[in-house]
Design an enzyme around this catalytic site. Structure first.
Site, PDB file in Angstrom:
ATOM      1  N   SER A 240       0.600  -1.209   0.139  1.00 26.30           N
ATOM      2  CA  SER A 240       0.052   0.204  -0.055  1.00 26.30           C
ATOM      3  C   SER A 240       0.986   1.170   0.105  1.00 26.30           C
ATOM      4  O   SER A 240       0.627   2.245  -0.664  1.00 26.30           O
ATOM      5  CB  SER A 240      -0.747   0.077   1.211  1.00 26.30           C
ATOM      6  OG  SER A 240      -0.331  -0.276   2.247  1.00 26.30           O
ATOM      7  N   HIS A 270      -2.052  -9.106   1.859  1.00 23.62           N
ATOM      8  CA  HIS A 270      -1.987  -7.635   2.372  1.00 23.62           C
ATOM      9  C   HIS A 270      -3.042  -7.456   3.665  1.00 23.62           C
ATOM     10  O   HIS A 270      -3.211  -8.353   4.188  1.00 23.62           O
ATOM     11  CB  HIS A 270      -1.706  -6.682   1.427  1.00 23.62           C
ATOM     12  CG  HIS A 270      -0.852  -5.268   1.726  1.00 23.62           C
ATOM     13  ND1 HIS A 270      -0.352  -5.409   2.993  1.00 23.62           N
ATOM     14  CD2 HIS A 270      -0.811  -4.204   1.300  1.00 23.62           C
ATOM     15  CE1 HIS A 270       0.105  -3.859   3.173  1.00 23.62           C
ATOM     16  NE2 HIS A 270      -0.350  -3.132   1.990  1.00 23.62           N
ATOM     17  N   HIS A 317       5.731 -13.044   7.316  1.00 24.61           N
ATOM     18  CA  HIS A 317       5.849 -11.627   6.894  1.00 24.61           C
ATOM     19  C   HIS A 317       6.906 -11.344   6.215  1.00 24.61           C
ATOM     20  O   HIS A 317       8.115 -12.340   6.190  1.00 24.61           O
ATOM     21  CB  HIS A 317       6.087 -10.504   8.241  1.00 24.61           C
ATOM     22  CG  HIS A 317       5.923  -9.225   7.944  1.00 24.61           C
ATOM     23  ND1 HIS A 317       6.811  -8.260   7.269  1.00 24.61           N
ATOM     24  CD2 HIS A 317       4.637  -8.459   7.931  1.00 24.61           C
ATOM     25  CE1 HIS A 317       6.235  -7.219   7.349  1.00 24.61           C
ATOM     26  NE2 HIS A 317       4.983  -7.167   7.675  1.00 24.61           N
ATOM     27  N   ARG A 326       2.983  -4.859  16.673  1.00 24.14           N
ATOM     28  CA  ARG A 326       1.426  -4.509  16.724  1.00 24.14           C
ATOM     29  C   ARG A 326       0.416  -5.499  17.058  1.00 24.14           C
ATOM     30  O   ARG A 326      -0.647  -5.296  17.631  1.00 24.14           O
ATOM     31  CB  ARG A 326       1.102  -4.050  15.045  1.00 24.14           C
ATOM     32  CG  ARG A 326       2.118  -2.934  14.406  1.00 24.14           C
ATOM     33  CD  ARG A 326       1.913  -2.739  13.076  1.00 24.14           C
ATOM     34  NE  ARG A 326       2.215  -4.156  12.114  1.00 24.14           N
ATOM     35  CZ  ARG A 326       2.215  -4.114  10.988  1.00 24.14           C
ATOM     36  NH1 ARG A 326       1.641  -2.902  10.314  1.00 24.14           N
ATOM     37  NH2 ARG A 326       2.369  -5.202  10.444  1.00 24.14           N
ATOM     38  N   ASP A 372      -2.448  -8.699  11.564  1.00 20.98           N
ATOM     39  CA  ASP A 372      -3.966  -8.858  11.154  1.00 20.98           C
ATOM     40  C   ASP A 372      -4.418 -10.099  12.069  1.00 20.98           C
ATOM     41  O   ASP A 372      -5.695 -10.510  12.060  1.00 20.98           O
ATOM     42  CB  ASP A 372      -3.872  -9.451   9.623  1.00 20.98           C
ATOM     43  CG  ASP A 372      -3.551  -8.124   8.823  1.00 20.98           C
ATOM     44  OD1 ASP A 372      -4.007  -7.175   9.031  1.00 20.98           O
ATOM     45  OD2 ASP A 372      -2.706  -8.312   7.948  1.00 20.98           O
TER      46      ASP A 372
HETATM   47  N1  NMX Z   1       0.824 -19.805   5.600  1.00 19.76           N
HETATM   48  C1  NMX Z   1       1.405 -20.667   4.616  1.00 19.76           C
HETATM   49  N2  NMX Z   1       2.419 -20.528   3.880  1.00 19.76           N
HETATM   50  C2  NMX Z   1       3.014 -19.361   4.026  1.00 19.76           C
HETATM   51  C3  NMX Z   1       2.727 -18.523   5.077  1.00 19.76           C
HETATM   52  C4  NMX Z   1       1.563 -18.748   5.865  1.00 19.76           C
HETATM   53  N3  NMX Z   1       1.212 -17.844   6.673  1.00 19.76           N
HETATM   54  N4  NMX Z   1       3.373 -17.459   4.898  1.00 19.76           N
HETATM   55  C5  NMX Z   1       4.378 -17.623   4.117  1.00 19.76           C
HETATM   56  N5  NMX Z   1       4.225 -18.999   3.417  1.00 19.76           N
HETATM   57  C6  NMX Z   1       4.823 -19.307   2.286  1.00 19.76           C
HETATM   58  C7  NMX Z   1       4.883 -18.817   1.042  1.00 19.76           C
HETATM   59  O1  NMX Z   1       3.369 -18.771   0.444  1.00 19.76           O
HETATM   60  C8  NMX Z   1       5.948 -19.337   0.370  1.00 19.76           C
HETATM   61  O2  NMX Z   1       5.440 -20.350  -0.149  1.00 19.76           O
HETATM   62  P1  NMX Z   1       6.066 -20.781  -1.881  1.00 19.76           P
HETATM   63  O3  NMX Z   1       7.399 -21.029  -1.734  1.00 19.76           O
HETATM   64  O4  NMX Z   1       5.170 -22.062  -2.111  1.00 19.76           O
HETATM   65  O5  NMX Z   1       5.803 -19.605  -2.815  1.00 19.76           O
HETATM   66  C9  NMX Z   1       6.798 -19.630   1.377  1.00 19.76           C
HETATM   67  O6  NMX Z   1       6.104 -19.816   2.765  1.00 19.76           O
HETATM   68  C10 NMX Z   1       7.824 -18.502   1.623  1.00 19.76           C
HETATM   69  O7  NMX Z   1       7.226 -17.197   1.861  1.00 19.76           O
HETATM   70  P2  NMX Z   1       8.159 -16.063   2.725  1.00 19.76           P
HETATM   71  O8  NMX Z   1       9.340 -15.666   1.968  1.00 19.76           O
HETATM   72  O9  NMX Z   1       7.988 -16.479   4.190  1.00 19.76           O
HETATM   73  O10 NMX Z   1       6.954 -14.905   2.971  1.00 19.76           O
HETATM   74  P3  NMX Z   1       6.673 -14.050   1.605  1.00 19.76           P
HETATM   75  O11 NMX Z   1       7.670 -12.622   1.915  1.00 19.76           O
HETATM   76  O12 NMX Z   1       6.622 -14.110   0.255  1.00 19.76           O
HETATM   77  O13 NMX Z   1       5.222 -13.415   1.840  1.00 19.76           O
HETATM   78  C11 NMX Z   1       3.292 -12.849   3.397  1.00 19.76           C
HETATM   79  C12 NMX Z   1       4.860 -12.660   3.084  1.00 19.76           C
HETATM   80  C13 NMX Z   1       2.712 -11.829   4.570  1.00 19.76           C
HETATM   81  C14 NMX Z   1       2.569 -12.515   2.208  1.00 19.76           C
HETATM   82  C15 NMX Z   1       3.172 -14.404   3.802  1.00 19.76           C
HETATM   83  O14 NMX Z   1       3.664 -14.678   5.033  1.00 19.76           O
HETATM   84  C16 NMX Z   1       1.532 -14.690   3.748  1.00 19.76           C
HETATM   85  O15 NMX Z   1       1.134 -15.078   2.859  1.00 19.76           O
HETATM   86  N6  NMX Z   1       1.095 -14.685   4.997  1.00 19.76           N
HETATM   87  C17 NMX Z   1      -0.391 -14.869   5.254  1.00 19.76           C
HETATM   88  C18 NMX Z   1      -1.231 -13.890   4.736  1.00 19.76           C
HETATM   89  C19 NMX Z   1      -0.876 -12.622   5.589  1.00 19.76           C
HETATM   90  O16 NMX Z   1      -1.163 -12.872   6.877  1.00 19.76           O
HETATM   91  N7  NMX Z   1      -0.802 -11.524   5.225  1.00 19.76           N
HETATM   92  C20 NMX Z   1      -0.754 -10.180   6.105  1.00 19.76           C
HETATM   93  C21 NMX Z   1       0.481  -9.369   6.148  1.00 19.76           C
HETATM   94  C22 NMX Z   1       0.694  -8.367   6.886  1.00 19.76           C
HETATM   95  N8  NMX Z   1      -0.113  -7.140   6.347  1.00 19.76           N
HETATM   96  O17 NMX Z   1      -0.915  -6.753   6.732  1.00 19.76           O
HETATM   97  O18 NMX Z   1      -0.056  -6.946   5.180  1.00 19.76           O
HETATM   98  C1  MLT Z   2       2.029  -3.809   6.504  1.00 17.49           C
HETATM   99  O1  MLT Z   2       1.785  -3.315   7.614  1.00 17.49           O
HETATM  100  O2  MLT Z   2       2.041  -3.048   5.378  1.00 17.49           O
HETATM  101  C2  MLT Z   2       2.185  -5.269   6.594  1.00 17.49           C
HETATM  102  O3  MLT Z   2       2.760  -5.631   7.748  1.00 17.49           O
HETATM  103  C3  MLT Z   2       3.100  -5.570   5.289  1.00 17.49           C
HETATM  104  C4  MLT Z   2       4.487  -5.354   5.113  1.00 17.49           C
HETATM  105  O4  MLT Z   2       4.957  -4.479   5.936  1.00 17.49           O
HETATM  106  O5  MLT Z   2       5.080  -5.658   4.225  1.00 17.49           O
END
Ligand code: NMX
Ligand code: MLT
Length: 435
Positions: A240, A270, A317, A326, A372
């Site tokens: 964002s 996100h 994350h 947070r 979240d």
């Molecule tokens: N559950 C299952 N698998 C996960 C999760 C999770 N919570 N988090 C990461 N992974 C997987 C990810 O999909 C990836 O799989 P693949 O190799 O098959 O593509 C692998 O682990 C490596 O990912 P990371 O490097 O740990 O995470 P990345 O930096 O790519 O993504 C998020 C970060 C936040 C997108 C990821 O952790 C996620 O999808 N979390 C769940 C959704 C979430 O809670 N998002 C909110 C983030 C905060 N916000 O408010 O924005």
């Molecule tokens: C945010 O607050 O924007 C989320 O935690 C995602 C991030 O920092 O990448």
């Protein structure tokens, strides 16, 4: 000129030579390398953005202008009768880096009140949307619909010196930010409360008036103040913030830029993860078909999610490598105000079990909860059970950080953003792979 604008002007004039010097004398100094994994993998860890408004350490979490979350809450002037600060004082703090006095914070409260009125055409436009329009779409459209109000566009079209860009940007950002709580509450009551709207209360601050227009009683005003500050900024690389900055870098005004950033926040990886957390938790309870559950039930549900190729919402994350502070701030609020609330207990059990499951699963680099995973429980407790509205709350808070950032983008003359792409064949060549 308002107190805040005068102080901001001084800060900008003091800061500009630092950026100019870095560019002129040290422009070729290296701060990051880029690997193939980073080029394919979403630029994770590539240092190529600059902001002084917040910084995210992987282990410590966020600092706003150098202060941790507890230090920020402690330092800022409080709303009378409340333990929480004025959001307006926080806006002052993010923009200038100075903790405002009570008088300075209250001058922003008054300034925002004068800008608060939402144009009637925004309400009319929202009323025409199909009933099943997602609240985030409504929120983004409401912001975009006010683009015609932009002071920046007017001044730009009249012909304006680059050094003045920040000024109309600041005016636009204040005009937009001051209206967001009223717009959010309007969307909420239009969608879920039969369009029975509440008029703004001009005696109340930004957070207090939001609670009032939502129709939720004290201490929801404090919940709102806490929530908006916690969600405001997470340095510049998150989707964002980065989107808002990217769009603003074309000299698009803050209405175009924030609307775009809000669209990025609406993705389930996100901000929308906050609605996904509640939806996951409710599905879990529904499937179980009873109120009591064991840790084994929770473990099984987490594995079912992972085994079906989905992510566990609220966990993981891109930068953090520990429990998000947070999350901790909101958990502490729950321990104080709603320790026996069943949904909080379930979320706490998930906190106990999920990191171990994610570690065993072996994919997520960070098995700990993010912001979240905890936010929806508090909203639910205070009667806001419509979880597809939760990301609008995140968006109202996020606006504070990203609007402060794009004001500074203009002040420091950051150029149009335009990274370079390469082809897969070029990557193969870099890697030394022969065809
Ligand atoms: N559950 C299952 N698998 C996960 C999760 C999770 N919570 N988090 C990461 N992974 C997987 C990810 O999909 C990836 O799989 P693949 O190799 O098959 O593509 C692998 O682990 C490596 O990912 P990371 O490097 O740990 O995470 P990345 O930096 O790519 O993504 C998020 C970060 C936040 C997108 C990821 O952790 C996620 O999808 N979390 C769940 C959704 C979430 O809670 N998002 C909110 C983030 C905060 N916000 O408010 O924005
Ligand atoms: C945010 O607050 O924007 C989320 O935690 C995602 C991030 O920092 O990448």
């Amino acid at each position: 000129m308002s107190i805040l604008k005068k102080n901001l002007k001084k800060k900008i004039e003091e800061h500009r030579p630092r950026t100019v010097r870095l560019l002129k004398e040290y422009g070729s100094t290296k701060i990051s390398d880029v690997t193939i994994a980073q080029a394919i993998g979403g630029a994770r860890g590539v240092k190529c953005l600059v902001t002084d408004i917040s910084y995210l350490d992987p282990h410590e979490g966020i600092r706003f202008r150098g202060r941790t979350i507890p230090e920020t809450f402690q330092a800022l002037p409080k709303v009378p009768g409340s333990k929480y600060p004025y959001v307006e004082g926080f806006w002052y703090y993010l923009l200038t880096g100075d903790v405002p006095s009570k008088r300075q914070a209250e001058s922003v409260v008054e300034d925002f009140k004068a800008r608060r009125k939402v144009p009637g055409y925004v309400h009319k436009m929202l009323q025409t949307l199909p009933k099943n329009t997602h609240p985030m779409t409504m929120f983004s459209l409401a912001i975009l619909s006010m683009q015609r109000e932009s002071v920046f566009v007017k001044r730009y079209n009249e012909g304006m010196n680059k050094m003045e860009y920040w000024e109309p940007m600041y005016e636009d950002c204040c005009n937009l930010l001051s209206k967001l709580p009223s717009i959010g509450a309007y969307i909420y009551r239009l969608k879920y409360k039969g369009n029975k709207q509440k008029r703004p209360n001009m005696d109340l601050d930004w957070g207090g008036n939001f609670a009032h227009q939502m129709g939720i009683k004290h201490p929801y005003d404090d919940v709102a103040r806490m929530y908006f500050i916690l969600h405001s900024d997470h340095e510049s690389g998150n989707v964002s913030a980065h989107t808002t900055h990217l769009v603003a870098s074309t000299l698009s005004d803050c209405y175009y830029s924030l609307s775009a950033g809000i669209n990025g926040l609406a993705g389930p990886l996100h901000g929308l993860a906050n609605q996904e957390v509640l939806s996951w938790t409710m599905k879990f309870l529904k499937k179980l078909g009873k109120d009591d559950y064991t840790e084994e039930d929770v473990k099984q549900a987490l594995w079912d999610t992972l085994n079906s190729g989905q992510v566990v919402p609220g966990y993981g994350h891109a930068v953090l490598r520990k429990t998000d502070p947070r999350y901790t701030a909101q958990r502490e609020f729950c321990l104080k105000h709603l320790p026996d609330f069943p949904l909080f207990k379930l979320v706490s059990t998930i906190y106990k079990i999920a990191p171990g499951v994610l570690q065993e699963h072996g994919k997520a680099k960070n098995p700990w909860p993010n912001v979240d995973a905890q936010s929806g429980v508090i909203q639910w407790y205070y009667g806001l059970t419509e979880w597809d509205f939760y990301t609008v709350l995140f968006g109202i808070g996020r606006a504070i950080g990203v609007l402060a950032n794009i004001t500074w983008d203009r002040a420091l003359g950051y150029p149009i953003e335009r990274p370079k792409s390469v082809t897969t064949a070029m990557l193969e060549e870099f890697a030394g792979i022969k065809k």
